[in-house]
Write a protein that holds these residues in place. Structure first.
Motif, PDB file in Angstrom:
ATOM      1  N   GLU A 298       8.091  14.254  74.371  1.00 36.31           N
ATOM      2  CA  GLU A 298       6.870  13.679  74.928  1.00 36.31           C
ATOM      3  C   GLU A 298       6.313  12.571  74.046  1.00 36.31           C
ATOM      4  O   GLU A 298       5.969  11.491  74.531  1.00 36.31           O
ATOM      5  N   GLU A 299       6.232  12.792  72.744  1.00 36.73           N
ATOM      6  CA  GLU A 299       5.676  11.777  71.840  1.00 36.73           C
ATOM      7  C   GLU A 299       6.513  10.497  71.867  1.00 36.73           C
ATOM      8  O   GLU A 299       5.973   9.391  71.977  1.00 36.73           O
ATOM      9  N   LYS A 300       7.813  10.623  71.797  1.00 36.23           N
ATOM     10  CA  LYS A 300       8.722   9.467  71.806  1.00 36.23           C
ATOM     11  C   LYS A 300       8.610   8.684  73.121  1.00 36.23           C
ATOM     12  O   LYS A 300       8.495   7.453  73.114  1.00 36.23           O
TER      13      LYS A 300
ATOM     14  N   SER B  18       6.110   8.798  75.376  1.00 38.10           N
ATOM     15  CA  SER B  18       4.757   8.265  75.519  1.00 38.10           C
ATOM     16  C   SER B  18       4.547   7.023  74.663  1.00 38.10           C
ATOM     17  O   SER B  18       3.957   6.039  75.113  1.00 38.10           O
ATOM     18  N   GLU B  19       5.020   7.062  73.446  1.00 30.83           N
ATOM     19  CA  GLU B  19       4.897   5.910  72.542  1.00 30.83           C
ATOM     20  C   GLU B  19       5.636   4.702  73.112  1.00 30.83           C
ATOM     21  O   GLU B  19       5.119   3.586  73.104  1.00 30.83           O
TER      22      GLU B  19
END
Length: 123
Positions: free
Chosen positions: A107-109, A111-112
């Motif tokens: 998710e972080e990767k 989303s970024e």
């Protein structure tokens, strides 16, 4: 795609929600926008032009798109090239492929990436 999915080691696993849907939700959460799912009635190849025609209609309506796929490693193939050939004025903000079996933990990767691409498009 939900249902049977190929996982690392050529194992078949069942997913209640497909990798592409998960990645799309991460992107929507990060940058907003609408999500629509293209559901095929026949095989993917037979419905491919319907997807392209819908992209043409969206282009005419001024809709910008983030193009991404989830796969077992095959990436886009020729789909983006064909999309640009058929819709030469399409406003594709970004293109990215994600390995399907890594999506749920990314998710972080994801989303970024979506936020970065949206920022670039607004400059």
């Amino acid at each position: 795609m939900k249902g049977e999915n190929l996982a690392p080691g050529d194992k078949t696993v069942y997913l209640e929600k497909g990798n592409t849907a998960v990645a799309a939700e991460f992107i929507q959460k990060a940058v907003g926008g609408d999500i629509f799912e293209i559901e095929t009635v026949k095989t993917y190849k037979k419905d491919y032009m319907e997807m392209i025609n819908e992209a043409k209609e969206e282009q005419e309506n001024g809709i910008r798109v983030i193009v991404f796929v989830t796969s077992g490693g095959g990436g886009f193939g020729r789909s983006v090239k064909e999309m640009r050939k058929i819709c030469p004025d399409i406003d594709i903000l970004a293109v990215r492929d994600f390995l399907g079996h890594q999506v749920a933990d990314s998710e972080e990767k994801i989303s970024e990436w979506a936020r970065d691409e949206l920022m670039k498009a607004q400059v």
